[in-house]
Design an enzyme around this catalytic site. Structure first.
Site, short mmCIF file in Angstrom:
data_model
loop_
_atom_site.label_atom_id
_atom_site.label_comp_id
_atom_site.label_asym_id
_atom_site.label_seq_id
_atom_site.Cartn_x
_atom_site.Cartn_y
_atom_site.Cartn_z
N ASN A 9 73.81 -10.35 41.60
CA ASN A 9 75.02 -11.15 41.34
C ASN A 9 74.65 -12.60 41.65
OD1 ASN A 9 77.50 -12.38 41.28
ND2 ASN A 9 78.31 -11.37 43.12
N TRP A 10 74.43 -13.35 40.58
CA TRP A 10 73.97 -14.74 40.77
C TRP A 10 75.09 -15.65 41.29
CZ3 TRP A 10 70.61 -16.55 35.98
CH2 TRP A 10 69.44 -15.78 35.93
N LYS A 11 76.31 -15.20 41.19
CA LYS A 11 77.48 -16.03 41.53
C LYS A 11 77.41 -17.34 40.73
CE LYS A 11 77.48 -13.76 45.94
NZ LYS A 11 78.03 -13.70 47.27
N HIS A 95 85.42 -8.44 42.66
CA HIS A 95 84.61 -8.96 43.79
C HIS A 95 85.54 -9.70 44.76
CE1 HIS A 95 81.64 -11.14 46.09
NE2 HIS A 95 80.70 -10.40 45.55
N GLU A 167 81.37 -3.02 49.18
CA GLU A 167 80.97 -4.30 49.72
C GLU A 167 81.90 -4.67 50.89
OE1 GLU A 167 78.44 -6.81 46.95
OE2 GLU A 167 80.50 -7.43 46.69
N GLY A 173 77.26 -12.34 52.28
CA GLY A 173 76.83 -13.71 52.53
C GLY A 173 76.71 -14.07 54.00
N SER A 212 74.52 -8.54 52.14
CA SER A 212 73.33 -8.97 52.89
C SER A 212 72.15 -8.01 52.77
CB SER A 212 73.69 -9.23 54.36
OG SER A 212 74.63 -10.29 54.46
C1 PEP Z 1 77.69 -10.20 46.82
O1 PEP Z 1 78.20 -11.28 46.70
O2 PEP Z 1 78.01 -9.28 46.05
C2 PEP Z 1 76.70 -10.01 47.88
C3 PEP Z 1 76.43 -8.79 48.23
O3 PEP Z 1 76.14 -11.13 48.44
P1 PEP Z 1 74.95 -11.20 49.52
O4 PEP Z 1 73.89 -10.21 49.07
O5 PEP Z 1 74.47 -12.60 49.48
O6 PEP Z 1 75.53 -10.81 50.84
#
Ligand code: PEP
Length: 252
Positions: A9-11, A95, A167, A173, A212
């Site tokens: 997920n590049w956001k 999300h 999640e 994050g 993470s």
């Molecule tokens: C996400 O935003 O879906 C995510 C899991 O981010 P990160 O891996 O940076 O925690």
């Protein structure tokens, strides 16, 4: 047996030059890596670039959101049909970064889920509890509420071969991933909840973990029963990290 799935997920990150380097490095680094489905969910403007670079490779691509309507006067929205024109195989729905900031309701997310499915795009439906919900013991209640909104609107057929991303909001994050046991317990709760309402869908649905994940914790998390892959944020922006996570998934 469900095949593992690793999705980046590049956001809201990237630009044409950076994306080209990242995508080309992934194509090269992940060439021939089997036994795992791999995808990147990119910002809308880069779907064409992803399609151009990834067509014919073992990496699929998708988007991070979709409109809940087919078409019409919805300024700024992007429809499932439009995503399909750019070859998107996946779309993230619900999300927490979107549902919080843009006040997406459960009903709205369920409509997005259904419309993506109708267009042959696999929705990656995100659920997860906040830290407060976990600490106050209502984690399962919170997740069940999110799931039930989809289960009641979408019905069993739409859940078949669905992807659910567990999640925990506190792990996104933050560098504080759920332990493999915490994640396994949540995943098995989600599968049981689906099974209670739609037994057929529970076996085929892939439940992936996000929060993470990095190359150091990926093997342990992804080796747990009921964890069918990962949704990767920050580490999907680094070709080496993402490749190592995909390779960890395919060894299991
Ligand atoms: C996400 O935003 O879906 C995510 C899991 O981010 P990160 O891996 O940076 O925690």
């Amino acid at each position: 047996m469900r095949r593992k799935l690793v999705v980046g997920n590049w956001k809201m990150n990237g630009n044409l030059a950076q994306n080209q380097r990242l995508l080309e490095a992934l194509v090269h680094g992940l060439k021939g890596v089997g036994h795992v489905d791999i995808a990147v969910c990119v910002p809308y403007p880069y779907l064409f670039q992803a399609q151009h670079i990834l067509t014919g490779t073992n990496i699929a691509w998708g988007a991070q959101n979709v409109a809940s309507h087919e078409n019409g006067a919805y300024t700024g929205e992007v429809s499932a049909a439009m995503l399909k024109e750019f070859g998107a195989s996946y779309v993230i729905v619900g999300h927490s970064e979107r549902s919080d900031a843009y006040c997406e309701s459960s009903a709205n997310i369920a409509d997005k889920f259904a419309i993506a499915k109708q267009h042959g795009i696999t929705p990656i439906f995100c659920v997860g509890e906040t830290l407060q919900e976990r600490e106050s013991g209502v984690m399962e209640y919170a997740i069940a509420n999110q799931l039930d909104a989809i289960l009641s609107v979408s019905g069993g057929a739409l859940l078949d071969r669905a992807v659910i991303a567990y999640e925990p909001v506190w792990a996104i994050g933050t560098n504080k991933n759920a332990t493999s046991e915490q994640a396994r317990a949540a995943h098995s709760f989600i599968r049981e909840r689906i099974a209670a309402m739609h037994p057929g869908a529970a076996e085929s649905a892939r439940i992936i973990y996000g929060g993470s994940v990095n190359p150091r914790n990926a093997a342990q998390l992804l080796s747990m029963s009921d964890i069918d892959g990962g949704l990767i944020g920050r580490c999907s922006l680094d070709a080496n990290d993402f490749e190592r996570i995909c390779r960890a998934a395919c060894k299991i």
